[in-house]
Design a protein around this motif. Structure first.
Motif, PDB file in Angstrom:
ATOM      1  N   LYS A 229       0.847  -1.197   0.000  1.00  0.00           N
ATOM      2  CA  LYS A 229       0.000   0.000   0.000  1.00  0.00           C
ATOM      3  C   LYS A 229       0.881   1.246   0.000  1.00  0.00           C
ATOM      4  O   LYS A 229       0.503   2.288  -0.572  1.00  0.00           O
ATOM      5  CB  LYS A 229      -0.885  -0.011   1.247  1.00  0.00           C
ATOM      6  CG  LYS A 229      -1.937   1.082   1.289  1.00  0.00           C
ATOM      7  CD  LYS A 229      -2.949   0.922   0.180  1.00  0.00           C
ATOM      8  CE  LYS A 229      -4.237   1.718   0.449  1.00  0.00           C
ATOM      9  NZ  LYS A 229      -4.035   3.125   0.715  1.00  0.00           N
ATOM     10  N   LYS A 230       2.058   1.146   0.605  1.00  0.00           N
ATOM     11  CA  LYS A 230       3.024   2.248   0.599  1.00  0.00           C
ATOM     12  C   LYS A 230       3.385   2.637  -0.831  1.00  0.00           C
ATOM     13  O   LYS A 230       3.473   3.829  -1.161  1.00  0.00           O
ATOM     14  CB  LYS A 230       4.274   1.831   1.373  1.00  0.00           C
ATOM     15  CG  LYS A 230       5.430   2.807   1.301  1.00  0.00           C
ATOM     16  CD  LYS A 230       6.669   2.218   1.967  1.00  0.00           C
ATOM     17  CE  LYS A 230       7.894   3.093   1.742  1.00  0.00           C
ATOM     18  NZ  LYS A 230       9.118   2.490   2.341  1.00  0.00           N
ATOM     19  N   PHE A 232       1.559   2.130  -3.544  1.00  0.00           N
ATOM     20  CA  PHE A 232       0.369   2.748  -4.153  1.00  0.00           C
ATOM     21  C   PHE A 232       0.228   4.209  -3.721  1.00  0.00           C
ATOM     22  O   PHE A 232      -0.062   5.095  -4.534  1.00  0.00           O
ATOM     23  CB  PHE A 232      -0.877   1.958  -3.764  1.00  0.00           C
ATOM     24  CG  PHE A 232      -2.173   2.590  -4.188  1.00  0.00           C
ATOM     25  CD1 PHE A 232      -2.566   2.574  -5.520  1.00  0.00           C
ATOM     26  CD2 PHE A 232      -2.998   3.213  -3.260  1.00  0.00           C
ATOM     27  CE1 PHE A 232      -3.757   3.173  -5.919  1.00  0.00           C
ATOM     28  CE2 PHE A 232      -4.198   3.805  -3.638  1.00  0.00           C
ATOM     29  CZ  PHE A 232      -4.579   3.776  -4.979  1.00  0.00           C
ATOM     30  N   ASP A 233       0.443   4.462  -2.446  1.00  0.00           N
ATOM     31  CA  ASP A 233       0.255   5.815  -1.908  1.00  0.00           C
ATOM     32  C   ASP A 233       1.349   6.784  -2.349  1.00  0.00           C
ATOM     33  O   ASP A 233       1.098   7.999  -2.467  1.00  0.00           O
ATOM     34  CB  ASP A 233       0.206   5.775  -0.380  1.00  0.00           C
ATOM     35  CG  ASP A 233      -1.045   5.096   0.159  1.00  0.00           C
ATOM     36  OD1 ASP A 233      -2.058   5.055  -0.567  1.00  0.00           O
ATOM     37  OD2 ASP A 233      -1.001   4.591   1.300  1.00  0.00           O
ATOM     38  N   ASN A 234       2.542   6.287  -2.593  1.00  0.00           N
ATOM     39  CA  ASN A 234       3.687   7.177  -2.803  1.00  0.00           C
ATOM     40  C   ASN A 234       4.203   7.241  -4.238  1.00  0.00           C
ATOM     41  O   ASN A 234       5.022   8.109  -4.547  1.00  0.00           O
ATOM     42  CB  ASN A 234       4.840   6.764  -1.882  1.00  0.00           C
ATOM     43  CG  ASN A 234       4.533   7.052  -0.425  1.00  0.00           C
ATOM     44  OD1 ASN A 234       4.666   8.178   0.048  1.00  0.00           O
ATOM     45  ND2 ASN A 234       4.095   6.034   0.300  1.00  0.00           N
ATOM     46  N   LYS A 236       4.283   8.557  -7.626  1.00  0.00           N
ATOM     47  CA  LYS A 236       3.740   9.737  -8.288  1.00  0.00           C
ATOM     48  C   LYS A 236       4.354   9.865  -9.677  1.00  0.00           C
ATOM     49  O   LYS A 236       5.556  10.095  -9.815  1.00  0.00           O
ATOM     50  CB  LYS A 236       4.034  11.006  -7.468  1.00  0.00           C
ATOM     51  CG  LYS A 236       3.629  10.931  -5.988  1.00  0.00           C
ATOM     52  CD  LYS A 236       2.119  10.809  -5.816  1.00  0.00           C
ATOM     53  CE  LYS A 236       1.749  10.785  -4.344  1.00  0.00           C
ATOM     54  NZ  LYS A 236       0.293  10.542  -4.128  1.00  0.00           N
ATOM     55  N   LYS A 241      -2.428   8.799 -12.839  1.00  0.00           N
ATOM     56  CA  LYS A 241      -3.062   8.522 -11.563  1.00  0.00           C
ATOM     57  C   LYS A 241      -3.040   7.027 -11.267  1.00  0.00           C
ATOM     58  O   LYS A 241      -3.333   6.204 -12.144  1.00  0.00           O
ATOM     59  CB  LYS A 241      -4.515   9.013 -11.597  1.00  0.00           C
ATOM     60  CG  LYS A 241      -5.255   8.870 -10.282  1.00  0.00           C
ATOM     61  CD  LYS A 241      -6.683   9.396 -10.418  1.00  0.00           C
ATOM     62  CE  LYS A 241      -7.439   9.232  -9.103  1.00  0.00           C
ATOM     63  NZ  LYS A 241      -8.854   9.716  -9.230  1.00  0.00           N
ATOM     64  N   ASN A 242      -2.681   6.692 -10.027  1.00  0.00           N
ATOM     65  CA  ASN A 242      -2.780   5.302  -9.582  1.00  0.00           C
ATOM     66  C   ASN A 242      -4.248   4.984  -9.295  1.00  0.00           C
ATOM     67  O   ASN A 242      -4.919   5.735  -8.583  1.00  0.00           O
ATOM     68  CB  ASN A 242      -1.960   5.083  -8.314  1.00  0.00           C
ATOM     69  CG  ASN A 242      -0.504   5.440  -8.495  1.00  0.00           C
ATOM     70  OD1 ASN A 242      -0.001   5.466  -9.611  1.00  0.00           O
ATOM     71  ND2 ASN A 242       0.176   5.745  -7.408  1.00  0.00           N
ATOM     72  N   TRP A 245      -6.944   0.286  -6.479  1.00  0.00           N
ATOM     73  CA  TRP A 245      -6.241  -0.512  -5.465  1.00  0.00           C
ATOM     74  C   TRP A 245      -7.121  -1.677  -5.020  1.00  0.00           C
ATOM     75  O   TRP A 245      -8.274  -1.493  -4.650  1.00  0.00           O
ATOM     76  CB  TRP A 245      -5.872   0.349  -4.264  1.00  0.00           C
ATOM     77  CG  TRP A 245      -5.391  -0.480  -3.088  1.00  0.00           C
ATOM     78  CD1 TRP A 245      -6.100  -0.836  -1.972  1.00  0.00           C
ATOM     79  CD2 TRP A 245      -4.091  -1.070  -2.934  1.00  0.00           C
ATOM     80  NE1 TRP A 245      -5.325  -1.601  -1.139  1.00  0.00           N
ATOM     81  CE2 TRP A 245      -4.093  -1.772  -1.701  1.00  0.00           C
ATOM     82  CE3 TRP A 245      -2.943  -1.083  -3.715  1.00  0.00           C
ATOM     83  CZ2 TRP A 245      -2.982  -2.466  -1.236  1.00  0.00           C
ATOM     84  CZ3 TRP A 245      -1.829  -1.767  -3.258  1.00  0.00           C
ATOM     85  CH2 TRP A 245      -1.863  -2.457  -2.023  1.00  0.00           C
TER      86      TRP A 245
END
Length: 258
Positions: A229-230, A232-234, A236, A241-242, A245
């Motif tokens: 998840k880290k 996915f969140d980070n 850039k 756009k990601n 999830w």
């Protein structure tokens, strides 16, 4: 008396084979079991008649002494086959593939040897065995650990195939087809340095999947990234756009004596 006669018969059969043993490093204790079984994917249960289980430590030691392999032969794999499985404290610590028609056995180190099926074909007479298995989904390791703990309180529980939980989940990122990104390989090479600023090589998986979205939209490439998840969140990427999830759902297999 019947059991002793079977062991004597097995011993005589093994004398015509070489002295290479199948279970040469096995340390037997009260938590050790040896199981002969058809593989769970064989829905026809082709070699069910050979199924057996040995749970007594002394009998396991005798079994190990008499079970022999013949000369090494070319690697082969028969489908369906028969399996010899060693269980220790609810873990499968070894599995050997028996090819009944080819009269061979593939050991855990990937070598194949001649094998006389008569060494095990009568064991079910005094050690009969049948089993069932359950396939269960888990969204995280904690769920699996708790469920496994519960199964160990079940006297019928034998062992399990654990889910891997290598990645937390997956997500997608789409690229328009262009001179810079004419194919998924170019996109992968572009993304990897960005990804590896966040996680190490081997902590993610980056692929192009020929799913319905990619088949319908030929002017774009949607890449699927599995990881944390880290990540996915980070991650850039400018103007991108990601998306989507999805936590990883993995399967565990649990085996029980009937």
């Amino acid at each position: 008396m019947r059991k002793i006669l079977i062991l004597i018969s097995l011993a005589l059969t093994s004398q015509v084979f070489s002295q290479k043993v199948l279970f040469d490093t096995l340390k037997v204790d009260s938590k050790t079991k040896i199981i002969g079984r058809y593989p769970q994917y064989d829905k026809s249960k082709t070699y069910e008649k050979y199924n057996f289980i040995i749970e007594d430590s002394a009998s396991i030691v005798e079994f190990i002494k008499i079970l022999k392999l013949g000369d090494e032969v070319k690697n082969s794999f028969e489908t369906p086959n028969f399996m010899l499985t060693v269980i220790k404290n609810y873990d499968e610590i070894g599995s050997w593939t028996i090819n009944p028609t080819l009269k061979s056995a593939m050991t855990h180190d990937g070598h194949t040897y001649k094998f006389d099926l008569n060494q095990i074909s009568k064991l079910n007479e005094n050690n009969s065995f049948d089993y069932s298995y359950e396939e269960k989904s888990f969204s995280n390791k904690s769920e699996y650990v708790n469920y496994l703990k519960q199964q160990k309180n079940n006297p019928k529980f034998l062992f399990d195939y654990a889910p891997q939980f290598k990645f937390e989940g997956s997500f997608e990122i789409g690229f328009k087809k262009s001179e810079r990104f004419p194919h998924p390989k170019a996109i992968s090479e572009y993304l990897k340095p960005y990804i590896e600023k966040i996680v190490n090589y081997g902590e993610y998986n980056l692929v192009y999947i020929a799913n319905e979205n990619n088949k319908k939209n030929r002017e774009q490439f949607t890449m699927t990234i599995s990881g944390s998840k880290k990540l996915f969140d980070n991650l850039k990427i400018e103007k991108l756009k990601n998306e989507n999830w999805q936590p990883i759902i993995e399967e565990g297999y649990f085996f029980y004596k009937k």
